[in-house]
Design a protein around this motif. Sequence first.
Motif, PDB file in Angstrom:
ATOM      1  N   PHE A 177       0.822  -1.206   0.000  1.00 20.35           N
ATOM      2  CA  PHE A 177       0.000   0.000   0.000  1.00 20.35           C
ATOM      3  C   PHE A 177       0.858   1.259   0.000  1.00 20.35           C
ATOM      4  CE2 PHE A 177      -3.227  -2.978   1.753  1.00 20.35           C
ATOM      5  CZ  PHE A 177      -4.223  -2.750   0.821  1.00 20.35           C
ATOM      6  N   TYR A 178       2.024   1.201   0.639  1.00 16.51           N
ATOM      7  CA  TYR A 178       2.938   2.344   0.575  1.00 16.51           C
ATOM      8  C   TYR A 178       3.345   2.626  -0.873  1.00 16.51           C
ATOM      9  CZ  TYR A 178       3.778   2.301   5.673  1.00 16.51           C
ATOM     10  OH  TYR A 178       3.652   2.381   7.037  1.00 16.51           O
ATOM     11  N   LEU A 179       3.690   1.549  -1.587  1.00 15.33           N
ATOM     12  CA  LEU A 179       4.113   1.700  -2.982  1.00 15.33           C
ATOM     13  C   LEU A 179       2.984   2.225  -3.850  1.00 15.33           C
ATOM     14  CD1 LEU A 179       6.227  -1.570  -3.510  1.00 15.33           C
ATOM     15  CD2 LEU A 179       7.005   0.711  -2.863  1.00 15.33           C
ATOM     16  N   HIS A 183      -1.651   2.568   9.107  1.00 11.72           N
ATOM     17  CA  HIS A 183      -2.544   1.939  10.080  1.00 11.72           C
ATOM     18  C   HIS A 183      -2.274   0.439  10.197  1.00 11.72           C
ATOM     19  CE1 HIS A 183      -6.422   0.631  11.847  1.00 11.72           C
ATOM     20  NE2 HIS A 183      -6.385   1.813  12.433  1.00 11.72           N
ATOM     21  N   GLU A 184      -1.868  -0.186   9.065  1.00 13.06           N
ATOM     22  CA  GLU A 184      -1.591  -1.628   9.053  1.00 13.06           C
ATOM     23  C   GLU A 184      -0.094  -1.919   9.085  1.00 13.06           C
ATOM     24  OE1 GLU A 184      -4.019  -3.888   9.063  1.00 13.06           O
ATOM     25  OE2 GLU A 184      -5.548  -2.314   9.054  1.00 13.06           O
ATOM     26  N   ASN A 185       0.691  -0.939   9.414  1.00 17.99           N
ATOM     27  CA  ASN A 185       2.147  -1.014   9.274  1.00 17.99           C
ATOM     28  C   ASN A 185       2.773  -2.245   9.950  1.00 17.99           C
ATOM     29  OD1 ASN A 185       4.862   0.177   8.711  1.00 17.99           O
ATOM     30  ND2 ASN A 185       4.943   0.164  10.943  1.00 17.99           N
ATOM     31  N   THR A 186       3.710  -2.870   9.205  1.00 14.04           N
ATOM     32  CA  THR A 186       4.518  -3.960   9.769  1.00 14.04           C
ATOM     33  C   THR A 186       5.998  -3.741   9.475  1.00 14.04           C
ATOM     34  OG1 THR A 186       4.205  -5.274   7.746  1.00 14.04           O
ATOM     35  CG2 THR A 186       2.667  -5.669   9.571  1.00 14.04           C
ATOM     36  N   LEU A 187       6.351  -2.630   8.831  1.00  9.14           N
ATOM     37  CA  LEU A 187       7.747  -2.361   8.506  1.00  9.14           C
ATOM     38  C   LEU A 187       8.515  -2.000   9.773  1.00  9.14           C
ATOM     39  CD1 LEU A 187       7.384  -0.289   5.207  1.00  9.14           C
ATOM     40  CD2 LEU A 187       7.929  -2.717   5.449  1.00  9.14           C
ATOM     41  N   PRO A 188       9.614  -2.670  10.031  1.00  5.74           N
ATOM     42  CA  PRO A 188      10.324  -2.477  11.304  1.00  5.74           C
ATOM     43  C   PRO A 188      10.915  -1.085  11.485  1.00  5.74           C
ATOM     44  CG  PRO A 188      11.609  -3.849   9.807  1.00  5.74           C
ATOM     45  CD  PRO A 188      10.260  -3.696   9.190  1.00  5.74           C
ATOM     46  N   PHE A 189      11.222  -0.379  10.378  1.00  9.41           N
ATOM     47  CA  PHE A 189      11.835   0.938  10.500  1.00  9.41           C
ATOM     48  C   PHE A 189      10.800   2.064  10.623  1.00  9.41           C
ATOM     49  CE2 PHE A 189      11.705  -0.400   6.062  1.00  9.41           C
ATOM     50  CZ  PHE A 189      10.988   0.630   5.465  1.00  9.41           C
ATOM     51  N   ILE A 190       9.516   1.700  10.663  1.00  4.92           N
ATOM     52  CA  ILE A 190       8.457   2.684  10.898  1.00  4.92           C
ATOM     53  C   ILE A 190       7.746   2.316  12.194  1.00  4.92           C
ATOM     54  CG2 ILE A 190       6.294   3.676  10.043  1.00  4.92           C
ATOM     55  CD1 ILE A 190       7.236   3.207   7.222  1.00  4.92           C
ATOM     56  N   ASN A 191       7.885   3.162  13.191  1.00  3.76           N
ATOM     57  CA  ASN A 191       7.234   2.960  14.493  1.00  3.76           C
ATOM     58  C   ASN A 191       7.570   1.595  15.093  1.00  3.76           C
ATOM     59  OD1 ASN A 191       5.565   3.979  16.582  1.00  3.76           O
ATOM     60  ND2 ASN A 191       3.811   2.798  15.835  1.00  3.76           N
ATOM     61  N   GLY A 192       8.785   1.132  14.819  1.00  2.00           N
ATOM     62  CA  GLY A 192       9.214  -0.140  15.377  1.00  2.00           C
ATOM     63  C   GLY A 192       8.422  -1.335  14.893  1.00  2.00           C
ATOM     64  N   GLY A 193       7.809  -1.220  13.709  1.00  2.00           N
ATOM     65  CA  GLY A 193       7.026  -2.328  13.163  1.00  2.00           C
ATOM     66  C   GLY A 193       5.619  -2.410  13.709  1.00  2.00           C
ATOM     67  N   GLU A 194       5.243  -1.415  14.541  1.00  2.00           N
ATOM     68  CA  GLU A 194       3.897  -1.399  15.114  1.00  2.00           C
ATOM     69  C   GLU A 194       2.964  -0.550  14.258  1.00  2.00           C
ATOM     70  OE1 GLU A 194       2.974  -3.185  17.713  1.00  2.00           O
ATOM     71  OE2 GLU A 194       5.016  -3.993  17.909  1.00  2.00           O
ATOM     72  N   HIS A 195       1.662  -0.803  14.404  1.00  2.00           N
ATOM     73  CA  HIS A 195       0.673   0.000  13.682  1.00  2.00           C
ATOM     74  C   HIS A 195       0.751   1.456  14.137  1.00  2.00           C
ATOM     75  CE1 HIS A 195      -0.517  -3.843  12.458  1.00  2.00           C
ATOM     76  NE2 HIS A 195      -1.526  -4.078  13.287  1.00  2.00           N
ATOM     77  N   VAL A 196       0.567   2.367  13.199  1.00  2.00           N
ATOM     78  CA  VAL A 196       0.575   3.796  13.505  1.00  2.00           C
ATOM     79  C   VAL A 196      -0.870   4.269  13.605  1.00  2.00           C
ATOM     80  CG1 VAL A 196       1.331   6.095  12.775  1.00  2.00           C
ATOM     81  CG2 VAL A 196       2.736   4.074  12.241  1.00  2.00           C
TER      82      VAL A 196
END
Length: 332
Positions: free
Chosen positions: A133-135, A278-291
């Motif tokens: 979704f980022y892409l 909101h569904e974030n799983t990328l480790p370099f964004i908010n530690g891999g937690e949902h934003v």
Amino acid sequence: MDISGSVWFITCAVILGLFVFDFFAHVRVPHEPTFKESAIWSSVYIGLAIAFGFVVWWLWGGTFAGEYFAGYVTEKALSVDNLFVFTIIMATFAVPRQFQQKLLLIGIVLALVMRAGFIAIGAAAISTFSWVFYLFGLFLVLTAIKLAKEAGHEKEVEEKRDSRIIALVRRLVPTTEDYDGDKFLTKVDGSRAVTPMLLALIAIGFTDVLFALDSIPAIYGLTEQPYIVFTANAFALMGLRQLYFLIGGLLDRLVYLSYGLALILAFIGVKLVLHALHENTLPFINGGEHVMVPEISTGMSISVIGVVLLVTTLASLIKTRGRTSTPDSVSD
């Protein structure tokens, strides 16, 4: 949304049947459709699209129906942008008006087939990688910027694209400058040669690929259901041929449409990025937690898309008030 294989089969069979009916009822015998014929059948296909939306509502609920209608309106608006390009292609190859229906129908069927492939790829990517979704979001924002910059220069941009692909075809296969009815191939001095009809179809097909790259990420920003994505695309493309002849004379008056479409694509791009956060799983964004960010609802999406299209259309018609249609735009 659980869609069985039988539902997919029936849906595809009905859509294919509508295209086959369209060919034998209106396209097989070359002719230029009248304004009345185009208006009637445009209304029929829009009516079918709306009726299908209510079927979705009845079978799967209002949420999915809302996503379908939002997707349909977005794809229909983007398909109008296709008409600008189709007009340029028809003029570039001097396609006789009575043969244009055949080109458009085949081009539309090719577009749907290619979009089905992109839809399948998109669905697989989304189900496997949420960060897609980022892409998609970034791609749509960049596309919106590019579309806004090109607004008003669509003809020059499209002619450059077409000239490159057609120049390649001319180097690879023998071609002729003359039409042989609505045939794609003809014989010149006993040898097979490609007619301008096939060259125009190649240009339309190449353009369809480019439009699919924009439209599929856009509708995935409104729904994650492949069935809704496919049917919204199919019903948006059905009736596009009739719409081409119906509003052909008004296309040159929609001077702000590209800006409106750019705004819609940017809006959906932002919506996708917010959903990705909101569904974030990328480790370099908010530690891999949902934003915890606000998400844009389907109702708000429909409202924004509708208002943008209404405002840009009215502004275009007011800006070009008094401008006459092109002589060959429609036939009474």
